[in-house]
Design a protein around this motif. Structure first.
Motif, PDB file in Angstrom:
ATOM      1  N   SER A 139      21.460  32.740  36.032  1.00 49.72           N
ATOM      2  CA  SER A 139      22.141  31.784  35.471  1.00 49.72           C
ATOM      3  C   SER A 139      23.140  31.357  36.404  1.00 49.72           C
ATOM      4  O   SER A 139      23.668  32.233  37.083  1.00 49.72           O
ATOM      5  CB  SER A 139      22.978  32.179  34.033  1.00 49.72           C
ATOM      6  N   LYS A 140      23.337  30.210  36.455  1.00 44.74           N
ATOM      7  CA  LYS A 140      24.506  29.719  37.417  1.00 44.74           C
ATOM      8  C   LYS A 140      25.580  29.537  36.753  1.00 44.74           C
ATOM      9  O   LYS A 140      26.751  29.491  37.230  1.00 44.74           O
ATOM     10  CB  LYS A 140      24.097  28.260  37.862  1.00 44.74           C
ATOM     11  N   TYR A 141      25.658  29.509  35.428  1.00 38.01           N
ATOM     12  CA  TYR A 141      27.009  29.096  34.639  1.00 38.01           C
ATOM     13  C   TYR A 141      27.020  30.114  33.880  1.00 38.01           C
ATOM     14  O   TYR A 141      25.867  30.651  33.056  1.00 38.01           O
ATOM     15  CB  TYR A 141      27.069  27.795  33.895  1.00 38.01           C
ATOM     16  N   VAL A 142      28.421  30.646  33.161  1.00 42.74           N
ATOM     17  CA  VAL A 142      28.536  31.513  32.045  1.00 42.74           C
ATOM     18  C   VAL A 142      29.595  30.813  31.082  1.00 42.74           C
ATOM     19  O   VAL A 142      30.750  30.146  31.490  1.00 42.74           O
ATOM     20  CB  VAL A 142      29.206  32.816  32.505  1.00 42.74           C
ATOM     21  N   LEU A 143      28.984  30.368  29.972  1.00 46.26           N
ATOM     22  CA  LEU A 143      29.734  29.621  28.872  1.00 46.26           C
ATOM     23  C   LEU A 143      30.567  30.447  27.841  1.00 46.26           C
ATOM     24  O   LEU A 143      29.584  31.444  27.410  1.00 46.26           O
ATOM     25  CB  LEU A 143      28.853  28.722  28.190  1.00 46.26           C
ATOM     26  N   ILE A 144      31.716  30.698  28.039  1.00 47.38           N
ATOM     27  CA  ILE A 144      32.698  31.571  27.317  1.00 47.38           C
ATOM     28  C   ILE A 144      33.375  30.681  26.345  1.00 47.38           C
ATOM     29  O   ILE A 144      34.110  29.962  26.329  1.00 47.38           O
ATOM     30  CB  ILE A 144      33.714  32.351  28.040  1.00 47.38           C
ATOM     31  N   ASP A 145      32.949  31.051  24.960  1.00 45.15           N
ATOM     32  CA  ASP A 145      33.875  30.441  23.824  1.00 45.15           C
ATOM     33  C   ASP A 145      34.991  31.420  23.501  1.00 45.15           C
ATOM     34  O   ASP A 145      34.721  32.450  23.031  1.00 45.15           O
ATOM     35  CB  ASP A 145      32.938  30.322  22.609  1.00 45.15           C
ATOM     36  N   THR A 146      36.329  30.761  23.721  1.00 45.74           N
ATOM     37  CA  THR A 146      37.398  31.615  23.386  1.00 45.74           C
ATOM     38  C   THR A 146      38.288  31.290  22.367  1.00 45.74           C
ATOM     39  O   THR A 146      38.037  29.823  21.943  1.00 45.74           O
ATOM     40  CB  THR A 146      38.301  31.707  24.815  1.00 45.74           C
ATOM     41  N   PRO A 147      39.178  31.587  21.802  1.00 48.20           N
ATOM     42  CA  PRO A 147      40.120  31.264  20.591  1.00 48.20           C
ATOM     43  C   PRO A 147      40.846  30.031  21.015  1.00 48.20           C
ATOM     44  O   PRO A 147      41.124  30.014  22.238  1.00 48.20           O
ATOM     45  CB  PRO A 147      41.157  32.487  20.496  1.00 48.20           C
ATOM     46  N   GLY A 148      40.787  28.995  19.905  1.00 53.77           N
ATOM     47  CA  GLY A 148      41.521  27.598  20.743  1.00 53.77           C
ATOM     48  C   GLY A 148      42.906  27.714  20.644  1.00 53.77           C
ATOM     49  O   GLY A 148      43.709  26.896  21.436  1.00 53.77           O
ATOM     50  N   GLN A 149      43.571  28.492  19.848  1.00 51.42           N
ATOM     51  CA  GLN A 149      45.149  28.544  19.547  1.00 51.42           C
ATOM     52  C   GLN A 149      45.654  28.923  21.270  1.00 51.42           C
ATOM     53  O   GLN A 149      45.337  29.982  21.658  1.00 51.42           O
ATOM     54  CB  GLN A 149      45.597  29.624  18.672  1.00 51.42           C
ATOM     55  N   ILE A 150      46.621  28.050  21.630  1.00 51.94           N
ATOM     56  CA  ILE A 150      47.169  28.318  22.847  1.00 51.94           C
ATOM     57  C   ILE A 150      47.844  29.751  23.087  1.00 51.94           C
ATOM     58  O   ILE A 150      47.964  30.332  24.107  1.00 51.94           O
ATOM     59  CB  ILE A 150      47.896  27.292  23.219  1.00 51.94           C
ATOM     60  N   GLU A 151      48.686  30.013  22.150  1.00 52.89           N
ATOM     61  CA  GLU A 151      49.299  31.334  21.975  1.00 52.89           C
ATOM     62  C   GLU A 151      48.314  32.502  21.914  1.00 52.89           C
ATOM     63  O   GLU A 151      48.714  33.463  22.219  1.00 52.89           O
ATOM     64  CB  GLU A 151      50.194  31.187  20.949  1.00 52.89           C
ATOM     65  N   VAL A 152      47.201  32.063  21.268  1.00 44.91           N
ATOM     66  CA  VAL A 152      46.275  33.605  21.120  1.00 44.91           C
ATOM     67  C   VAL A 152      45.599  33.669  22.585  1.00 44.91           C
ATOM     68  O   VAL A 152      45.428  34.904  22.988  1.00 44.91           O
ATOM     69  CB  VAL A 152      45.237  33.238  19.979  1.00 44.91           C
ATOM     70  N   PHE A 153      45.212  32.739  23.354  1.00 43.83           N
ATOM     71  CA  PHE A 153      44.361  33.100  24.433  1.00 43.83           C
ATOM     72  C   PHE A 153      45.278  33.036  25.900  1.00 43.83           C
ATOM     73  O   PHE A 153      45.330  34.010  26.588  1.00 43.83           O
ATOM     74  CB  PHE A 153      43.020  32.297  24.527  1.00 43.83           C
ATOM     75  N   THR A 154      45.873  31.405  25.975  1.00 45.21           N
ATOM     76  CA  THR A 154      46.384  31.213  27.434  1.00 45.21           C
ATOM     77  C   THR A 154      47.422  31.791  27.513  1.00 45.21           C
ATOM     78  O   THR A 154      47.857  32.404  28.522  1.00 45.21           O
ATOM     79  CB  THR A 154      46.444  29.596  27.247  1.00 45.21           C
ATOM     80  N   TRP A 155      48.176  32.314  26.492  1.00 39.13           N
ATOM     81  CA  TRP A 155      49.739  32.734  26.738  1.00 39.13           C
ATOM     82  C   TRP A 155      49.535  34.166  26.051  1.00 39.13           C
ATOM     83  O   TRP A 155      50.920  34.731  25.901  1.00 39.13           O
ATOM     84  CB  TRP A 155      50.741  31.911  25.897  1.00 39.13           C
ATOM     85  N   SER A 156      48.490  34.837  25.840  1.00 33.15           N
ATOM     86  CA  SER A 156      48.478  36.291  25.558  1.00 33.15           C
ATOM     87  C   SER A 156      48.147  37.151  26.738  1.00 33.15           C
ATOM     88  O   SER A 156      47.524  36.940  27.644  1.00 33.15           O
ATOM     89  CB  SER A 156      47.365  36.392  24.309  1.00 33.15           C
ATOM     90  N   ALA A 157      48.530  38.485  26.399  1.00 35.33           N
ATOM     91  CA  ALA A 157      48.002  39.178  27.493  1.00 35.33           C
ATOM     92  C   ALA A 157      46.662  39.617  27.832  1.00 35.33           C
ATOM     93  O   ALA A 157      46.091  39.680  29.000  1.00 35.33           O
ATOM     94  CB  ALA A 157      48.669  40.676  27.183  1.00 35.33           C
ATOM     95  N   SER A 158      45.690  39.650  26.740  1.00 39.66           N
ATOM     96  CA  SER A 158      44.409  39.710  26.814  1.00 39.66           C
ATOM     97  C   SER A 158      43.875  38.514  27.505  1.00 39.66           C
ATOM     98  O   SER A 158      42.948  38.617  28.295  1.00 39.66           O
ATOM     99  CB  SER A 158      43.769  39.877  25.436  1.00 39.66           C
ATOM    100  N   GLY A 159      44.246  37.122  26.971  1.00 41.66           N
ATOM    101  CA  GLY A 159      43.589  35.983  27.990  1.00 41.66           C
ATOM    102  C   GLY A 159      43.903  36.226  29.303  1.00 41.66           C
ATOM    103  O   GLY A 159      43.214  35.697  30.179  1.00 41.66           O
ATOM    104  N   THR A 160      45.331  36.609  29.585  1.00 44.76           N
ATOM    105  CA  THR A 160      45.393  36.516  31.185  1.00 44.76           C
ATOM    106  C   THR A 160      44.717  37.623  31.831  1.00 44.76           C
ATOM    107  O   THR A 160      44.087  37.391  33.031  1.00 44.76           O
ATOM    108  CB  THR A 160      47.075  36.953  31.302  1.00 44.76           C
ATOM    109  N   ILE A 161      44.424  38.751  31.116  1.00 39.73           N
ATOM    110  CA  ILE A 161      43.490  39.726  31.807  1.00 39.73           C
ATOM    111  C   ILE A 161      42.027  39.419  32.144  1.00 39.73           C
ATOM    112  O   ILE A 161      41.457  39.307  33.096  1.00 39.73           O
ATOM    113  CB  ILE A 161      43.548  40.962  30.863  1.00 39.73           C
TER     114      ILE A 161
END
Length: 362
Positions: A104-126
């Motif tokens: 595969s050339k691409y990997v599609l990852i469906d992540t939680p949509g809430q900004i505080e859940v993924f973008t601004w969380s420790a696990s999202g950063t990792i």
């Protein structure tokens, strides 16, 4: 609102954060049509159904409702905790992604949509940094164009986009979805023409409109370097232009971001090496007079041991070596306290008898 991630492997691009489930479904179908089926990963533990085949699904590993019950959490807390638990094993996911790069050339990852859940969380950063440190990475923010016709709502979306760009520090694309309902040209004009946006704000008289007017001046620099694409998840229009922008963003990653990640890797490696040297030096000092010089030994028949080898072999020396290296070598073990006891007692008795005879013969 849902966030999805498309990761394109080293020969192409990297990670793309996509909002809205329907858009990810359309994107997956588009890639299959183009003969480049993506490797799909679902990281949203609370989603009821994923409308496309997923190679890895967090729901198979972490039970979202059980996490809520066990830890007494609400919906967002359950999602964050589930993602945190999954992030502790994300190194295994990275191994699967590396193996998938031949297919595969691409990997599609469906992540939680809430900004505080993924973008601004420790696990999202990792997760984001793990992907960005290994693959060319591009972040895509998908906004609802039909709900952004109000200048205040539009500014809110732009502030969200700016915060995600600031947090991820990666090449960034704004995708304006639902162009089948309304064309996104008005939004592009607002981003390019400050006066046009101010005219739209003049119809608003609230405090928020005044705040928005001030914020528009701040975001002017942000707009100047922002990639914008209008798409329709229903009709599939604009996807070709999207991938042109993705390719451009991937080149930006290779040119500007990868050297920084390589520098950080080297810096971390040097710091770790320095820490190990400091520990070794501290161990040498603690061992005192024990010879721990790692250089060439003066006596080739008795090589100098490394501190770790010394510790491991300290209790396994031969008996002859123990006798030779004993800390009490300078003591004659044949001479003990018992050997001195008899003559001392005899001397004591002789002195006592002499004093007795002197007293009785005076």
């Amino acid at each position: 609102v849902r966030v999805h991630t498309l990761s394109r492997l080293p020969r192409c691009t990297g990670i793309v954060l996509l909002v809205k489930l329907r858009f990810s479904k359309r994107l997956t179908g588009h890639l299959h049509t183009e003969g480049t089926p993506p490797y799909v990963i679902n990281l949203d533990p609370a989603v009821h159904e994923v409308p496309f085949p997923a190679n890895i699904d967090i729901r198979d590993t972490v039970k979202y409702k059980e996490v809520m019950k066990q830890y007494g959490l609400g919906p967002n807390g359950g999602i964050v905790t589930s993602l945190n638990l999954f992030a502790t094993r994300f190194d295994q996911v990275m191994q699967f992604i590396e193996k998938a790069q031949n297919v595969s050339k691409y990997v599609l990852i469906d992540t939680p949509g809430q900004i505080e859940v993924f973008t601004w969380s420790a696990s999202g950063t990792i997760i984001t940094e793990a992907l960005a440190s290994s693959f060319p990475t591009v972040v895509i923010y998908v906004m609802d164009t039909s709900r952004s016709t109000n200048p205040v709502t539009f500014m809110s979306n732009m502030l969200y986009a700016c915060s995600i760009l600031y947090k991820t520090k990666l090449p960034f694309i704004v995708v304006m979805n639902k162009t089948d309902i309304i064309d996104h040209s008005f939004a592009v004009e607002w981003m390019q023409d400050f006066e046009a946006f101010q005219d739209a704000l003049n119809q608003e008289t609230t405090y928020v409109s005044n705040l928005t007017r001030s914020m528009s001046l701040v975001l002017d620099e942000f707009y100047s370097s922002l990639r914008v694409v209008g798409v329709s998840a229903v009709l599939g229009t604009g996807l070709d232009e999207l991938f042109v922008q993705v390719t451009s963003a991937a080149e930006e990653y290779e040119r500007e971001y990868r050297p920084e990640y390589e520098r950080l890797k080297k810096s971390l490696a040097n710091a770790e090496s320095q820490h190990q040297r400091e520990q070794l030096e501290r161990l040498r000092k603690d061992m005192g007079s024990v010879a721990l010089d790692t250089g060439t030994a003066k006596d080739s028949l008795s090589p100098v041991l490394d501190p770790s080898e010394l510790i491991l072999t300290r209790g396994t020396l031969d008996e002859e070596e123990e006798e030779a290296d004993s800390d009490t070598d300078d003591i004659d073990h044949r001479v003990t306290e018992e050997s001195h006891e008899e003559p001392a007692f005899q001397n004591f008795m002789q002195e006592s008898m002499a004093q007795y005879w002197k007293r009785n013969h005076k």
